[in-house]
Design a protein around this motif. Structure first.
Motif: not given
Length: 399
Positions: A48-59, A80-94
């Motif tokens: 998981a930490e590799d597949a979603f590395a970009a999302e974790l880094a953005a968070l 937020t990482y588990l449930l998903g959302g949109t960060l202030p910079d527009g990054t979408v967390i699935t």
């Protein structure tokens, strides 16, 4: 008086001279990340930490909330990482988990306390999936894992020995083989124990001292490992395994139990299946799941009706087969159907592609379940508008 063992002395990842697999412990998965030569497209299922590395880094970059000691993210960011959302910079967390938000919040909060977390539920409720993503978000490493089975030994939870060094030099730190739990204690990370109730009761109770005293004695050396701040443990258990190796009351008290429910609605379950099948399909170069959304909905409908013992409209009572017919099994049926469509069809998921998979999931008992399935086909599927192709495909594989 026992002395604390230096964490570096029980973590083979810190010892570059340690030979590969020299310290393999039965029942414990080898920890550490994928070797460089096996990264990228060659890995079938990245951690998981590799597949979603970009999302974790953005968070992590935008997370300005307080973080518990050694946590990579704040509890809010983990949720937020588990449930998903949109960060202030527009990054979408699935979304990684589709379900009640409160369940995730309670699970994350538990890990921020001194109580361990037990994820309980029927098969296919994403217990392992949630466990992995929680560990990835909290510690940045989901690989400190003990897979519970009927043959899991005590060494898988405590520690083992490198018998070559043990015979040559006797008990020593160099001969000690740390378990994933011991590593997590020494590093202040999150350990995972899968299928806890499958582990023999006497081995389960090894966790009592670890979880209550946050200490793992090593009597052979007159030493101990004391957990550093940040350590916690996530266990999963199937509530249909009651009576196999029930947890003792002493051990159960050490856990905060969170029950993961089945999806509340058909739409929610269709969404879960579609998302997961799409992820699996991309890794296997299969056609995208939206091309077969109608078939996904039919698979989910069949599973839910047989699971609930009642048709969607509430008019017809049904007999339930012996299988669980879980969301995970629906994902498997659809993924297999997509593979059939890709390699032996036109790439579009159709009723004929999922029929055999549904039969295999429903008919576990060749006698009783087959009767239940035939009755369902004739009384429900045959009479349902727009399901003629599905009825014929199922009848063909059921003959």
């Amino acid at each position: 008086m026992p002395v604390s063992v230096d964490p570096t002395s029980v973590d083979e990842r810190r010892n570059p001279s340690a030979p590969a697999n020299a310290h393999a412990t039965p029942g414990a998965r080898t920890s550490g990340h994928t070797p460089a030569e096996q990264t990228g497209d060659e890995v079938m299922r990245p951690h998981a930490e590799d597949a979603f590395a970009a999302e974790l880094a953005a968070l992590a970059e935008q997370d300005d909330r307080p973080r518990p000691t050694r946590w990579k993210l704040s509890p809010w960011a983990v949720a937020t990482y588990l449930l998903g959302g949109t960060l202030p910079d527009g990054t979408v967390i699935t979304p990684k988990y589709v379900g009640p938000r409160r369940i995730v919040e309670v699970a994350v909060t538990t890990l921020a306390t001194d109580r361990a977390l037990l994820l309980l539920g029927v098969p296919g409720t994403a217990k392992t999936w949630v466990s992995e993503h929680l560990a990835a978000a909290v510690s940045g490493d989901s690989t400190l894992l003990v897979q519970g089975t009927a043959g899991t030994p005590e060494e898988a939870i405590r520690y083992g020995w490198n018998y070559a060094q043990l015979l040559a030099h006797g008990p020593s730190r160099d001969a000690l083989v740390p378990s994933p739990v011991m590593r997590a204690m020494a590093e202040g990370m999150t350990a995972r124990v899968e299928e806890l109730t499958r582990i023999p009761a006497d081995v389960q109770d090894t966790l009592i001292t670890i979880l209550s005293e946050k200490t793992l004695p090593i009597p052979e050396l007159g030493q101990e490992v004391q957990a550093v701040r940040g350590f916690n443990l996530i266990a999963t258990a199937n509530d249909r395994d009651r009576g196999v190796n029930d947890l003792s009351s002493a051990l159960r008290r050490r856990f905060n139990t969170v029950v993961l429910p089945l999806p509340e609605s058909a739409d929610a379950e269709v969404d879960i299946v579609s998302r997961r099948v799409d992820q699996l399909g991309r890794s296997l170069d299969l056609p995208s799941a939206p091309d077969g959304i109608d078939e996904i909905r039919r698979v989910v409908t069949v599973f839910r009706e047989l699971r609930d013992g009642l048709t969607t409209d509430g008019r017809t009572k049904l007999k339930s087969p012996s299988g669980t017919l879980s969301t995970a099994e629906a994902i498997s049926v659809v993924t297999n159907g997509l593979a059939l469509a890709a390699h032996f069809g036109d790439g579009v998921l159709r009723a004929s592609d999922v029929a055999a998979g549904i039969l295999g999931a429903v008919v576990r008992d060749p006698t009783a379940d087959r009767v239940i399935w035939q009755e369902y086909l004739e009384a429900v599927v045959r009479e349902r508008d727009g399901w003629t192709d599905f009825y014929r495909a199922c009848r063909e594989v059921s003959a």
